[in-house]
Design a protein around this motif. Structure first.
Motif, PDB file in Angstrom:
ATOM      1  N   ALA A  68      -5.066 -10.998  -4.110  1.00 22.09           N
ATOM      2  CA  ALA A  68      -5.521  -9.613  -3.975  1.00 22.09           C
ATOM      3  C   ALA A  68      -7.046  -9.554  -3.861  1.00 22.09           C
ATOM      4  O   ALA A  68      -7.767 -10.308  -4.514  1.00 22.09           O
ATOM      5  CB  ALA A  68      -5.056  -8.795  -5.171  1.00 22.09           C
ATOM      6  N   ARG A  69      -7.485  -8.636  -3.018  1.00 21.00           N
ATOM      7  CA  ARG A  69      -8.922  -8.451  -2.818  1.00 21.00           C
ATOM      8  C   ARG A  69      -9.270  -6.975  -3.018  1.00 21.00           C
ATOM      9  O   ARG A  69      -8.424  -6.105  -2.842  1.00 21.00           O
ATOM     10  CB  ARG A  69      -9.325  -8.893  -1.410  1.00 21.00           C
ATOM     11  CG  ARG A  69      -9.140 -10.387  -1.171  1.00 21.00           C
ATOM     12  CD  ARG A  69      -9.612 -10.773   0.221  1.00 21.00           C
ATOM     13  NE  ARG A  69      -9.489 -12.208   0.459  1.00 21.00           N
ATOM     14  CZ  ARG A  69      -9.864 -12.807   1.580  1.00 21.00           C
ATOM     15  NH1 ARG A  69     -10.371 -12.077   2.582  1.00 21.00           N
ATOM     16  NH2 ARG A  69      -9.730 -14.116   1.707  1.00 21.00           N
ATOM     17  N   VAL A  89       0.686   6.361  -4.195  1.00 19.05           N
ATOM     18  CA  VAL A  89      -0.639   6.220  -3.586  1.00 19.05           C
ATOM     19  C   VAL A  89      -1.576   5.489  -4.536  1.00 19.05           C
ATOM     20  O   VAL A  89      -2.377   4.641  -4.126  1.00 19.05           O
ATOM     21  CB  VAL A  89      -1.214   7.599  -3.200  1.00 19.05           C
ATOM     22  CG1 VAL A  89      -2.673   7.473  -2.765  1.00 19.05           C
ATOM     23  CG2 VAL A  89      -0.392   8.228  -2.078  1.00 19.05           C
ATOM     24  N   GLN A  90      -1.465   5.780  -5.834  1.00 19.23           N
ATOM     25  CA  GLN A  90      -2.303   5.105  -6.832  1.00 19.23           C
ATOM     26  C   GLN A  90      -1.763   3.725  -7.204  1.00 19.23           C
ATOM     27  O   GLN A  90      -2.380   3.006  -7.969  1.00 19.23           O
ATOM     28  CB  GLN A  90      -2.369   5.946  -8.106  1.00 19.23           C
ATOM     29  CG  GLN A  90      -2.958   7.315  -7.937  1.00 19.23           C
ATOM     30  CD  GLN A  90      -2.769   8.133  -9.195  1.00 19.23           C
ATOM     31  OE1 GLN A  90      -3.523   7.988 -10.170  1.00 19.23           O
ATOM     32  NE2 GLN A  90      -1.759   8.984  -9.217  1.00 19.23           N
ATOM     33  N   LYS A 139       5.710  -0.147   3.281  1.00 19.22           N
ATOM     34  CA  LYS A 139       4.373  -0.363   2.736  1.00 19.22           C
ATOM     35  C   LYS A 139       3.549   0.917   2.827  1.00 19.22           C
ATOM     36  O   LYS A 139       3.861   1.831   3.604  1.00 19.22           O
ATOM     37  CB  LYS A 139       3.670  -1.509   3.463  1.00 19.22           C
ATOM     38  CG  LYS A 139       3.579  -1.346   4.967  1.00 19.22           C
ATOM     39  CD  LYS A 139       3.001  -2.604   5.608  1.00 19.22           C
ATOM     40  CE  LYS A 139       2.995  -2.499   7.138  1.00 19.22           C
ATOM     41  NZ  LYS A 139       2.444  -3.730   7.759  1.00 19.22           N
ATOM     42  N   ILE A 140       2.512   0.961   2.034  1.00 21.71           N
ATOM     43  CA  ILE A 140       1.578   2.080   2.028  1.00 21.71           C
ATOM     44  C   ILE A 140       0.211   1.550   2.435  1.00 21.71           C
ATOM     45  O   ILE A 140      -0.281   0.570   1.845  1.00 21.71           O
ATOM     46  CB  ILE A 140       1.511   2.736   0.632  1.00 21.71           C
ATOM     47  CG1 ILE A 140       2.896   3.261   0.230  1.00 21.71           C
ATOM     48  CG2 ILE A 140       0.491   3.867   0.614  1.00 21.71           C
ATOM     49  CD1 ILE A 140       2.950   3.783  -1.193  1.00 21.71           C
ATOM     50  N   GLN A 177      -5.199  -0.702   5.285  1.00 23.30           N
ATOM     51  CA  GLN A 177      -5.091  -1.815   4.334  1.00 23.30           C
ATOM     52  C   GLN A 177      -3.885  -1.590   3.422  1.00 23.30           C
ATOM     53  O   GLN A 177      -3.734  -0.514   2.834  1.00 23.30           O
ATOM     54  CB  GLN A 177      -6.366  -1.920   3.491  1.00 23.30           C
ATOM     55  CG  GLN A 177      -7.637  -2.059   4.332  1.00 23.30           C
ATOM     56  CD  GLN A 177      -8.881  -1.727   3.520  1.00 23.30           C
ATOM     57  OE1 GLN A 177      -9.412  -2.581   2.812  1.00 23.30           O
ATOM     58  NE2 GLN A 177      -9.352  -0.485   3.618  1.00 23.30           N
ATOM     59  N   ASP A 178      -3.053  -2.618   3.309  1.00 24.80           N
ATOM     60  CA  ASP A 178      -1.870  -2.552   2.453  1.00 24.80           C
ATOM     61  C   ASP A 178      -2.318  -2.534   0.999  1.00 24.80           C
ATOM     62  O   ASP A 178      -2.946  -3.497   0.523  1.00 24.80           O
ATOM     63  CB  ASP A 178      -0.971  -3.759   2.736  1.00 24.80           C
ATOM     64  CG  ASP A 178       0.377  -3.667   2.028  1.00 24.80           C
ATOM     65  OD1 ASP A 178       0.530  -2.803   1.144  1.00 24.80           O
ATOM     66  OD2 ASP A 178       1.269  -4.456   2.372  1.00 24.80           O
ATOM     67  N   ILE A 179      -1.999  -1.459   0.272  1.00 33.73           N
ATOM     68  CA  ILE A 179      -2.482  -1.363  -1.109  1.00 33.73           C
ATOM     69  C   ILE A 179      -1.827  -2.388  -2.010  1.00 33.73           C
ATOM     70  O   ILE A 179      -2.358  -2.706  -3.080  1.00 33.73           O
ATOM     71  CB  ILE A 179      -2.284   0.054  -1.676  1.00 33.73           C
ATOM     72  CG1 ILE A 179      -0.792   0.402  -1.780  1.00 33.73           C
ATOM     73  CG2 ILE A 179      -3.024   1.089  -0.841  1.00 33.73           C
ATOM     74  CD1 ILE A 179      -0.537   1.715  -2.508  1.00 33.73           C
ATOM     75  N   ALA A 180      -0.671  -2.948  -1.609  1.00 27.91           N
ATOM     76  CA  ALA A 180      -0.015  -3.984  -2.411  1.00 27.91           C
ATOM     77  C   ALA A 180      -0.822  -5.277  -2.426  1.00 27.91           C
ATOM     78  O   ALA A 180      -0.629  -6.121  -3.296  1.00 27.91           O
ATOM     79  CB  ALA A 180       1.391  -4.249  -1.897  1.00 27.91           C
ATOM     80  N   LYS A 181      -1.731  -5.418  -1.447  1.00 23.51           N
ATOM     81  CA  LYS A 181      -2.555  -6.627  -1.358  1.00 23.51           C
ATOM     82  C   LYS A 181      -3.959  -6.408  -1.892  1.00 23.51           C
ATOM     83  O   LYS A 181      -4.807  -7.293  -1.795  1.00 23.51           O
ATOM     84  CB  LYS A 181      -2.609  -7.103   0.089  1.00 23.51           C
ATOM     85  CG  LYS A 181      -1.249  -7.486   0.656  1.00 23.51           C
ATOM     86  CD  LYS A 181      -1.354  -7.935   2.107  1.00 23.51           C
ATOM     87  CE  LYS A 181       0.025  -8.315   2.663  1.00 23.51           C
ATOM     88  NZ  LYS A 181      -0.051  -8.709   4.101  1.00 23.51           N
TER      89      LYS A 181
END
Length: 600
Positions: A342-343, A399-400, A409-410, A415-419
């Motif tokens: 994650a970044r 979203v949060q 995915k969201i 940018q995929d928030i899961a990543k």
């Protein structure tokens, strides 16, 4: 509420490796503590030998020069061993203080860090008071655990083994008697502690946690209790819990007492065997008075350590039981974890895309969202409306990333928030909840929570935008006023304005408003609504609307029904749709408002 000890792993198999891992993080300190205390024990171990030599020398009389020299040498050795024991013990005791405090600090800090990162569901299903009790009780149990192992059990085992070896070298039979007696005593104590005391202690600890949770629940909701005049009812509720806690603790303590009586009986049998054996050796001419003194002195040391071993094993089991719930917190998986790679996410425009999102709440059979797709443009102001349970609040929680999606995915700005790291994502989203929660800190600290380094001028400007500055300045300490637990010293409208000021100061590219004006009076609402319009301009804003009058000016309104977006468009477009859900909801609220106004 029932507790089945058999359904849970033996606490000692879980807790001891946990503590030893923290010991290994301080190898030098561990060796210093153990070395100092074992050195002191070895010095104590040789005391009886020189006590025997001293008695033998004294029996020869003061006229014998060799006897006088032997007596003085034995006396000098006893004093030297005593000084060595004191010095080594001080080294161990001085080292164990910072050693234990560091472990206690690390464990409490790590537990707090994990609890902070547990899922929303975990916190919703846990008593805050119970969680605090688990952590603090486990912290202090660590102190008892370290003292029991390092200050008590380790030296005790050294004395037992050493005494058995030294006595066995002189009289094999006595060595065997002590070895057998010690083995029976320790084995019996361990078995009683694990099989007899531990299950009762585990249940009493669980009810101790229950008492803490019940107290915290009532104290936190004291305003509700007072409003219904329910103090006596809560007294009765706590009394029921305490009554059951008392019964469980009584059983646990009684088992400690019974175990102690059995231990003393075994020690009495061992004492008779050793003393009787030494007298028989003296009668047979195989032992001198000094030898008997050595045996008796050694036995009394062994007896003291054995008696204490029983207490120490009980204390060890008690500390293990007290730490069990704390260790369970450390073993609890974090509900939403950052991906290994994650970044930090960078949000500039704030475009939010739900790409065929499927979401299923834990324990539910049917998904709330099944392939939900929606595109919120950067800078767009969007309202979420619909009946209760239709999926509005879940939308902003996803979203949060308070929950992970089950499928799809969201994306935020592509940018995929899961990543992305959760901290970077949430720090760029400002949220004002319908029921704002404040810290028991100053008003300035609460407003600046999203920007802890903000200047006083920036804090006051945010408060002005939220229409909060005037009421804050009327308080005796102004921005330095403590607001009480969860902001209880402020009215609902004041808390809401402080929360709005916090969002203004955060200046995030994405804004979430959960009916942020619901607690305001009409005059304040108009001023705040105007300020909110300025705040939303140029930002992506998601507004959960319960009063539909607050979303009329938004760019787009999404109407949710059972997890689907069934209608969307501007207020005018949706009102033009005959038989639409939005129009029906709006007209119903308008009618209810008109009736309420007429009644006034």
């Amino acid at each position: 509420m029932t507790f089945d000890a058999k359904q849970r792993p033996a606490a000692i198999r879980v807790v001891m490796p946990f503590v030893f891992r923290h010991w290994f993080n301080q190898p030098l300190a561990t060796l210093t503590v153990a070395g100092g205390l074992l050195g002191a024990t070895v010095a104590d171990l040789f005391m009886p030998i020189f006590s025997g030599h001293l008695v033998d020398a004294l029996t020869l009389g003061p006229a014998d020069a060799d006897a006088r020299q032997a007596a003085l040498m034995a006396f000098g050795a006893i004093v030297a061993l005593g000084l060595t024991s004191i010095a080594m013990r001080m080294i161990g005791l001085q080292a164990i203080v910072p050693f234990t405090l560091k472990i206690m600090s690390d464990v409490a800090r790590d537990a707090f860090m994990r609890v902070q990162r547990f899922s929303t569901d975990w916190h919703a299903n846990s008593f805050a008071g119970s969680t605090v009790r688990k952590i603090t009780r486990g912290m202090w149990a660590l102190d008892l655990y370290n003292d029991t192992i390092l200050l008590a059990l380790l030296p005790s085992l050294m004395v037992l083994l050493g005494s058995m070896v030294l006595l066995g070298l002189h009289w094999t039979s006595l060595g065997l008697v002590i070895a057998l007696g010690a083995l029976v005593y320790v084995s019996m104590t361990v078995a009683l502690s694990i099989r007899y005391i531990a299950p009762a202690a585990r249940v009493s600890n669980a009810w101790d946690t229950k008492v803490g949770g019940t107290l915290a629940d009532a104290l936190t909701c004291n305003g509700v209790i007072k409003s219904f005049g329910a103090e006596a009812r809560e007294d009765v509720r706590l009394a029921r819990v305490i009554s059951r806690w008392r019964a469980r603790v009584r059983r646990s303590w009684m088992r400690y007492n019974i175990t102690n009586a059995v231990q003393l009986l075994v020690l009495l049998c061992l004492r008779g065997s050793v003393i009787g054996g030494s007298v028989l050796l003296w009668i047979a001419g195989r032992a001198s008075p000094g030898d008997v003194t050595y045996v008796l002195t050694s036995y009394y040391i062994i007896h003291a350590y054995l008696r204490d071993v029983g207490m120490h094993i009980n204390n060890l089991q008690r500390s293990v039981n007290d730490m069990e719930e704390l260790v369970a917190i450390h073993d609890e998986p974090i509900g939403i974890a950052d991906a290994p790679d994650a970044r930090p996410i960078g949000i500039t425009g704030g475009r939010i895309v739900f790409d065929r999102v499927t979401f299923l709440y834990g324990g539910h059979r049917d998904p709330l969202y099944d392939g939900l797709s929606v595109d919120i443009r950067a800078g767009e102001r969007v309202g979420l409306v619909g009946r209760s349970g239709s999926g509005k609040t879940t939308f902003v929680k996803l979203v949060q990333r308070l929950y992970d999606v089950s499928g799809g995915k969201i994306l935020v700005d592509g940018q995929d928030i899961a990543k992305a790291t959760q901290q970077s994502l949430r720090s760029q989203i400002a949220i004002v909840q319908q029921e704002p929660i404040l810290f028991h800190r100053t008003l300035a600290e609460n407003i600046a929570y999203g920007r802890p380094g903000a200047s006083q001028a920036a804090i006051e400007q945010a408060a002005r935008l939220a229409n909060a500055h005037d009421f804050i300045m009327r308080l005796p300490k102004g921005y330095g006023t403590l607001v009480g637990e969860r902001g209880i010293k402020l009215s609902g409208g004041e808390r809401q304005r402080v929360a709005l000021a916090r969002a203004f100061l955060a200046d995030a590219p994405v804004l979430i408003l959960d009916e942020a004006t619901s607690s305001l009076d009409s005059e304040s609402e108009a001023a705040i609504q105007e300020a909110m319009e300025r705040l939303m301009k140029g930002r992506t804003a998601i507004v959960i609307a319960h009063r539909l009058s607050t979303v009329q000016s938004l760019d787009r309104i999404l109407v949710f029904d059972r997890g689907d977006i069934v209608e969307q468009g501007s207020h005018a477009m949706l009102m033009a749709r005959s038989g639409g859900i939005y129009r029906s909801l709006f007209e119903r609220q308008a009618t209810e408002f008109a009736r309420a106004s007429a009644a006034e």
